[in-house]
Design an enzyme around this catalytic site. Sequence first.
Site, PDB file in Angstrom:
ATOM      1  N   GLY A  58       0.783  -1.226   0.000  1.00 29.08           N
ATOM      2  CA  GLY A  58       0.000   0.000   0.000  1.00 29.08           C
ATOM      3  C   GLY A  58       0.816   1.276   0.000  1.00 29.08           C
ATOM      4  O   GLY A  58       0.252   2.358   0.150  1.00 29.08           O
ATOM      5  N   ARG A  60      -8.954   3.119 -13.466  1.00 25.74           N
ATOM      6  CA  ARG A  60      -8.711   3.703 -12.139  1.00 25.74           C
ATOM      7  C   ARG A  60      -9.405   5.050 -11.916  1.00 25.74           C
ATOM      8  O   ARG A  60      -9.939   5.282 -10.834  1.00 25.74           O
ATOM      9  CB  ARG A  60      -7.199   3.815 -11.868  1.00 25.74           C
ATOM     10  CG  ARG A  60      -6.519   2.440 -11.751  1.00 25.74           C
ATOM     11  CD  ARG A  60      -5.080   2.545 -11.306  1.00 25.74           C
ATOM     12  NE  ARG A  60      -4.928   3.012  -9.961  1.00 25.74           N
ATOM     13  CZ  ARG A  60      -4.566   4.231  -9.606  1.00 25.74           C
ATOM     14  NH1 ARG A  60      -4.264   5.135 -10.539  1.00 25.74           N
ATOM     15  NH2 ARG A  60      -4.486   4.579  -8.356  1.00 25.74           N
ATOM     16  N   CYS A 120     -18.168   4.027 -24.445  1.00 27.43           N
ATOM     17  CA  CYS A 120     -19.533   4.555 -24.393  1.00 27.43           C
ATOM     18  C   CYS A 120     -19.985   4.814 -22.961  1.00 27.43           C
ATOM     19  O   CYS A 120     -20.998   4.271 -22.507  1.00 27.43           O
ATOM     20  CB  CYS A 120     -20.473   3.582 -25.095  1.00 27.43           C
ATOM     21  SG  CYS A 120     -19.954   3.276 -26.779  1.00 27.43           S
ATOM     22  N   PRO A 143       4.628  -4.710  -1.123  1.00 24.93           N
ATOM     23  CA  PRO A 143       4.365  -3.579  -2.012  1.00 24.93           C
ATOM     24  C   PRO A 143       4.108  -4.047  -3.450  1.00 24.93           C
ATOM     25  O   PRO A 143       4.770  -4.967  -3.938  1.00 24.93           O
ATOM     26  CB  PRO A 143       5.664  -2.759  -1.937  1.00 24.93           C
ATOM     27  CG  PRO A 143       6.710  -3.745  -1.560  1.00 24.93           C
ATOM     28  CD  PRO A 143       6.044  -4.838  -0.776  1.00 24.93           C
ATOM     29  N   GLY A 144       3.147  -3.444  -4.094  1.00 31.30           N
ATOM     30  CA  GLY A 144       2.899  -3.701  -5.511  1.00 31.30           C
ATOM     31  C   GLY A 144       3.199  -2.429  -6.277  1.00 31.30           C
ATOM     32  O   GLY A 144       4.238  -2.275  -6.935  1.00 31.30           O
ATOM     33  N   ARG A 145       2.300  -1.454  -6.091  1.00 34.05           N
ATOM     34  CA  ARG A 145       2.428  -0.200  -6.848  1.00 34.05           C
ATOM     35  C   ARG A 145       3.756   0.494  -6.601  1.00 34.05           C
ATOM     36  O   ARG A 145       4.353   1.055  -7.532  1.00 34.05           O
ATOM     37  CB  ARG A 145       1.225   0.659  -6.486  1.00 34.05           C
ATOM     38  CG  ARG A 145       1.400   2.079  -6.186  1.00 34.05           C
ATOM     39  CD  ARG A 145       0.170   2.759  -5.605  1.00 34.05           C
ATOM     40  NE  ARG A 145      -0.902   1.881  -5.216  1.00 34.05           N
ATOM     41  CZ  ARG A 145      -2.119   1.882  -5.747  1.00 34.05           C
ATOM     42  NH1 ARG A 145      -2.418   2.761  -6.670  1.00 34.05           N
ATOM     43  NH2 ARG A 145      -3.044   1.048  -5.342  1.00 34.05           N
ATOM     44  N   TYR A 158     -11.764   5.029  -8.652  1.00 31.62           N
ATOM     45  CA  TYR A 158     -11.488   5.819  -7.454  1.00 31.62           C
ATOM     46  C   TYR A 158     -10.885   7.196  -7.736  1.00 31.62           C
ATOM     47  O   TYR A 158     -10.052   7.685  -6.979  1.00 31.62           O
ATOM     48  CB  TYR A 158     -10.638   5.055  -6.416  1.00 31.62           C
ATOM     49  CG  TYR A 158      -9.753   3.943  -6.920  1.00 31.62           C
ATOM     50  CD1 TYR A 158     -10.105   2.607  -6.680  1.00 31.62           C
ATOM     51  CD2 TYR A 158      -8.567   4.195  -7.595  1.00 31.62           C
ATOM     52  CE1 TYR A 158      -9.304   1.572  -7.116  1.00 31.62           C
ATOM     53  CE2 TYR A 158      -7.761   3.158  -8.033  1.00 31.62           C
ATOM     54  CZ  TYR A 158      -8.135   1.852  -7.784  1.00 31.62           C
ATOM     55  OH  TYR A 158      -7.347   0.819  -8.217  1.00 31.62           O
TER      56      TYR A 158
END
Length: 446
Positions: A260, A342, A373, A303-305, A346
């Site tokens: 995170g 994304r 659309c 951690p990812g991001r 959010y």
Amino acid sequence: MTLDQLIPSLRTSLRAKLAPGVWPAGTALDSDGDLVIAGARMTEVAARFGTPTYVLDEAAFRRQCRQYAATLPGVEICYAGKALLTRAVARWVAEEGLSLDVCSAGELAVARSVGFPAGRIVLHGNAKTPEDLKAALRYPVGRIVIDSFDEIDQLGMLAHDQQVLIRVTPGVDGHTHRAISTGVEDQKFGFSLASGAAAEAVRRVSAQPGLRLVGMHCHIGSQLTRIGMIEEAARRMIGLLALVRDRYGVRLPQLNLGGGHAVRYLPGDDEFDLAGYAARLSGALAYECGRHRLPVPRLAIEPGRALIARAGITLYRVVVVKDVPGVRTFVAVDGGMSDNPRPALYGARYTVALIGRPCSAATRTVTVVGRHCEAGDILAQDVPLPRDVHAGDLLAVACTGAYHQSLASTYNMVGRPPLVAVADGDARLLVRRETEEDLLARDTGM
Ligand SMILES: Cc1ncc(COP(=O)(O)O)c(C=O)c1O
């Protein structure tokens, strides 16, 4: 003829500079306005692979992995594959000596296909299916993070000697968007600490002969900037380890504090203070463990991001520029919410640059939208772009390495973009573009 065409040296001074801290380190705009990442020219990448295209700077990702390992010695760094997982990425993670967090049999299949070391794989998920659990036991993954009482029973019936952790909701608010906040009571993940469910989970797991409880896990949310909240979660988790020892005589050697860690999408965004986190965490753990007379557990994070977001960018071609007088100017590109949901999910914000040609025009505020659309198909709300932006121009969006390719859909039957890695001036295809044949292949026509 414009002034910068008459006097080429003016191009550099008139050209907008790249926003700091959001592009892969070392990214440059050359005198033709081309964006150069890891020595590769983005106009050439766009010409060769088409648009939209996700581009990933391999060295930037590897550098970030090393930065984490160097700043947190002795801590297990477990890359969260949900951010972006392909075979090449899994191989890079393995080569960098990191562990891997997977969330499904599918993500595990990617890891397995490159022979990712099984002992370094952690399986997550609030609703793991029987297929997920069986695939994990077959490999077998090193640890499974248990998320519910049902899962204790389901996994208990299948497993023989499986190491597990228990996911806990510590009741700490990470102060992030509701959709990515997972530390507070009212949500689907984990066992509540406050209600006693987490302690009860320890009792039930311990009663299962096929499960070997080795630790606790928590993840309070994503895009976190407040280290104090993670520190508070860590303190509460140490308190839980002490309670479990006192009540059940169970000593748990591992503590996983999740991921995170925030990244910068806009130049002014707060960034995660990794060095500060390392210092505060070790202090807090030493203090709390001393207070409870516990050995400091083996720490893991996920951690990812923070490892991959900034290594990635997305290239789009402008299709339409539409002025709505007195309202706003829409710059519509050849991608959109199918390659980046994304903003719709959010309210994510982005940094955008016009690239691929010299440009000295003043900027104005526009909104970059997609081709889908939905009125909410917005890629970048209220961003500055040169006044002369027009159909055919190339745009680059920064910090798109995490939760873009992995969250993509085929909405409106638009094939998903390719993923291209750049390194040492070269570009190579990691994942090809999805074709109409791919899209039709699953439709039986019946
Ligand atoms: C359990 C768990 N660990 C790690 C992560 C990675 O989060 P981030 O990419 O924000 O670091 C997530 C994200 O959803 C998660 O749910």
